[in-house]
Write a protein that holds these residues in place. Structure first.
Motif, PDB file in Angstrom:
ATOM      1  N   ASP A 289     -12.776 -47.077 -45.779  1.00  0.00           N
ATOM      2  CA  ASP A 289     -13.504 -46.635 -46.832  1.00  0.00           C
ATOM      3  C   ASP A 289     -14.743 -45.854 -46.461  1.00  0.00           C
ATOM      4  O   ASP A 289     -15.429 -46.064 -45.165  1.00  0.00           O
ATOM      5  CB  ASP A 289     -14.330 -48.236 -47.290  1.00  0.00           C
ATOM      6  CG  ASP A 289     -15.229 -47.811 -48.382  1.00  0.00           C
ATOM      7  OD1 ASP A 289     -14.652 -47.409 -49.256  1.00  0.00           O
ATOM      8  OD2 ASP A 289     -16.588 -48.016 -48.194  1.00  0.00           O
ATOM      9  N   LEU A 290     -14.652 -44.746 -47.036  1.00  0.00           N
ATOM     10  CA  LEU A 290     -15.880 -43.594 -46.806  1.00  0.00           C
ATOM     11  C   LEU A 290     -17.091 -44.218 -46.717  1.00  0.00           C
ATOM     12  O   LEU A 290     -17.905 -43.813 -45.777  1.00  0.00           O
ATOM     13  CB  LEU A 290     -15.825 -42.606 -47.848  1.00  0.00           C
ATOM     14  CG  LEU A 290     -16.676 -41.557 -47.678  1.00  0.00           C
ATOM     15  CD1 LEU A 290     -16.297 -40.669 -46.480  1.00  0.00           C
ATOM     16  CD2 LEU A 290     -16.699 -40.560 -48.934  1.00  0.00           C
ATOM     17  N   GLN A 291     -17.626 -44.968 -47.633  1.00  0.00           N
ATOM     18  CA  GLN A 291     -19.001 -45.473 -47.551  1.00  0.00           C
ATOM     19  C   GLN A 291     -19.332 -46.180 -46.349  1.00  0.00           C
ATOM     20  O   GLN A 291     -20.336 -46.170 -45.691  1.00  0.00           O
ATOM     21  CB  GLN A 291     -19.417 -46.316 -48.896  1.00  0.00           C
ATOM     22  CG  GLN A 291     -19.788 -45.560 -49.971  1.00  0.00           C
ATOM     23  CD  GLN A 291     -20.663 -46.166 -50.960  1.00  0.00           C
ATOM     24  OE1 GLN A 291     -21.695 -45.988 -51.018  1.00  0.00           O
ATOM     25  NE2 GLN A 291     -19.885 -47.206 -51.613  1.00  0.00           N
ATOM     26  N   THR A 292     -18.190 -47.288 -46.155  1.00  0.00           N
ATOM     27  CA  THR A 292     -18.545 -48.144 -44.875  1.00  0.00           C
ATOM     28  C   THR A 292     -18.758 -47.240 -43.672  1.00  0.00           C
ATOM     29  O   THR A 292     -19.446 -47.601 -42.714  1.00  0.00           O
ATOM     30  CB  THR A 292     -17.457 -49.050 -45.006  1.00  0.00           C
ATOM     31  OG1 THR A 292     -17.467 -49.809 -46.357  1.00  0.00           O
ATOM     32  CG2 THR A 292     -17.708 -50.108 -43.770  1.00  0.00           C
ATOM     33  N   ARG A 293     -17.542 -46.468 -43.717  1.00  0.00           N
ATOM     34  CA  ARG A 293     -17.573 -45.413 -42.264  1.00  0.00           C
ATOM     35  C   ARG A 293     -18.916 -44.889 -42.143  1.00  0.00           C
ATOM     36  O   ARG A 293     -19.626 -44.862 -41.088  1.00  0.00           O
ATOM     37  CB  ARG A 293     -16.490 -44.516 -42.514  1.00  0.00           C
ATOM     38  CG  ARG A 293     -16.144 -43.909 -41.370  1.00  0.00           C
ATOM     39  CD  ARG A 293     -14.751 -42.916 -41.331  1.00  0.00           C
ATOM     40  NE  ARG A 293     -14.957 -42.236 -42.428  1.00  0.00           N
ATOM     41  CZ  ARG A 293     -13.856 -42.061 -43.458  1.00  0.00           C
ATOM     42  NH1 ARG A 293     -13.283 -43.293 -43.532  1.00  0.00           N
ATOM     43  NH2 ARG A 293     -13.842 -41.192 -44.207  1.00  0.00           N
TER      44      ARG A 293
END
Length: 512
Positions: A289-293
């Protein structure tokens, strides 16, 4: 009364009933701690919003379901009303301790200067708004001398406010249909876990409850007393930052507790849908997930930068101390939690370190979590959108281009819409940040620097709660009012509040 006001009044009544339930549930605390003298204050503080809320929801029960306009106005009016009525426990308990009715047998030690500050209604509303918005700036001088009842109420407001008052109301009332979805989205949320919005909010609360108990256990193992662990787990996971000690987490002076709180704050910075997927075994979302990364990347990058600044300025005696305080304060800022281990940052930390922490507060964590700030996804949208627009010059007019963000493949029209929304909210965020800075510079003594002021306003509007030493009961009234506004718009991402103000002042709310 027109249909718009009827819809707003009906749903406002439901939110006040949910608040009343919170207050009445909290009477368990004075029973456990034997603060029996506080129970009448809590009962009165719960009955008043219940009666008003019940009257509104019953009288306007047949009002139409809310549309997008209604949803924004309900969210803005509802959050302000909940903060207003949520101030009653502070106000009533403070005055009960002061008046000391003989029949209630109030202990003389209760009526401290810290509690006395809440006899001022503005201070009580400030504390309530700070709690429900998950900010954590406080009107208290020493939280440790507050009655356990108010220590709990402060933590409880942040715990509920972290997920959302509307989310709580929807979960309790189980109202199906498009109206609940509209209200859910008006509270700065968009992603659903299940097709049903009621199932979504209930799942969010189950996840939040699970993580709360895990956080309590972790902090207790790290050495916190149980009562402290309960309160700090609630406010840490909700990224609120209220503490029950005089110097926040610095009171414990424990590296073990500092590092134990880091995963608690990070959990609160990750979107609930990602938590749900990971709890169901889909652990790849931790990096896919982009945000989590970017939560982990942004936290790591900010920590390294802050560590370097503290080392370069010899702020601490060793590299480990600089790392310990640097990583904690940046994660606390970027997660919008607001716990402090480094004391008053405005007195010891260099200006560039304060501004780095301010950047963390402005950006925040993932959308769909409990954090404030602009949100990482918007910052990423602005960066990638700007690059997309610039590169557009190098393509022929006939080219069909797609914008990719977080696994979504968007057309140019969709990309423009996403970019415009992110740009508008970011622009408004900066405008109101500047307004707050202007008001504070005009009202505060000259001993506070520009870096101190920017830091404090960013903390209020980002719903963070870190302080450079400005916020307190002795602040000028105009700065308290300004911060109330900053905290309110910060929690709802500005647009709903502007819509409500426009409706009230330009057209008197008379939308039909």
């Amino acid at each position: 009364m027109n249909t718009t006001l009827q819809t707003i009044a009906r749903d406002l009544g439901r939110m006040l009933q949910a608040l009343a339930g919170m207050v009445l549930f909290s009477t368990l605390v004075p029973l456990i701690w034997r603060e029996f003298w506080a129970i009448p204050s809590l009962l009165l503080a719960g009955v008043l919003p219940f009666l008003i809320g019940r009257g509104l929801s019953t009288y306007f029960a047949d009002a139409p379901e809310p549309g997008k306009l209604h949803g924004m106005m309900i969210a803005a009016a509802g959050w302000f009303s909940v903060a207003l009525f949520g101030a009653l426990p502070f106000l009533f308990i403070a005055w009960t301790a002061s008046l000391d009715p003989t029949v209630l047998a109030v202990p003389p030690s209760v009526d401290t200067a810290t509690l006395a500050a809440f006899r001022n209604p503005l201070n009580a509303v400030f504390e309530s708004m700070s709690g429900f918005s998950g900010t954590g700036l406080t009107m208290t001088d020493d939280e440790s001398v507050l009655p356990a009842t108010l220590q709990w109420w402060r933590s409880f407001t942040e715990w509920v406010g972290g997920v959302g008052v509307i989310v709580l109301t929807t979960a309790i009332l189980s109202r199906q249909g498009s109206g609940s979805l509209t209200l859910y989205e008006s509270e700065a949320r968009s992603e659903k876990i299940h097709p049903s919005i009621v199932s979504t909010v209930r799942t969010i609360w189950w996840i939040f409850l699970l993580f709360t108990f895990v956080s309590i256990f972790v902090l207790w193992l790290a050495g916190m007393p149980l009562w402290d662990a309960i309160n700090h787990a609630m406010t840490g996971l909700a990224t609120g930052g209220f503490s029950i000690t005089d110097n926040s987490i610095a009171t414990y002076d424990s590296a073990v507790i500092d590092f134990a709180l880091l995963p608690v704050m990070i959990l609160g910075s990750i979107a609930f849908p990602i938590h749900y997927l990971m709890l169901n075994g889909e652990l790849r979302n931790l990096y896919a997930d982009l945000q989590t990364r970017w939560v982990f990347g942004f936290f790591a990058l900010g920590t390294v930068a802050l560590w370097g600044m503290l080392l370069a300025n010899n702020t601490y005696d060793s590299a480990f101390e600089a790392l310990r305080y640097g990583v904690f304060q940046f994660v606390s800022a970027a997660s919008c939690t607001g716990f402090q281990t480094a004391g008053s940052l405005g007195q010891r930390w260099p200006a560039e370190a304060q501004l780095t922490v301010s950047l963390g507060m402005v950006v925040g964590g993932a959308a769909g979590s409990t954090v404030g700030g602009i949100k990482l996804v918007r910052a990423l949208t602005l960066v990638k959108g700007t690059a997309f627009r610039i590169s557009d010059v190098f393509y022929p007019d006939s080219a069909i281009r797609h914008f990719k963000l977080n696994g979504r493949d968007m057309t140019e029209t969709e990309a423009n819409r996403e970019f415009t929304e992110a740009a508008i909210i970011s622009f408004l965020w900066v405008i109101f940040l500047g307004l707050g800075v202007f008001v504070l510079l005009a009202a505060l003594p000259e001993r506070f620097t520009l870096a101190n002021v920017v830091f404090e306003v960013a903390s209020a509007q980002g719903n963070v709660g870190l302080s450079s030493g400005i916020t307190g009961p002795s602040m000028p009234t105009v700065t308290k009012v300004m911060f109330l506004f900053n905290m309110w718009i910060g929690r709802l991402e500005i647009i709903p509040v502007i819509v409500l103000i426009r409706a009230a002042f330009i057209r008197g709310g008379m939308y039909r």
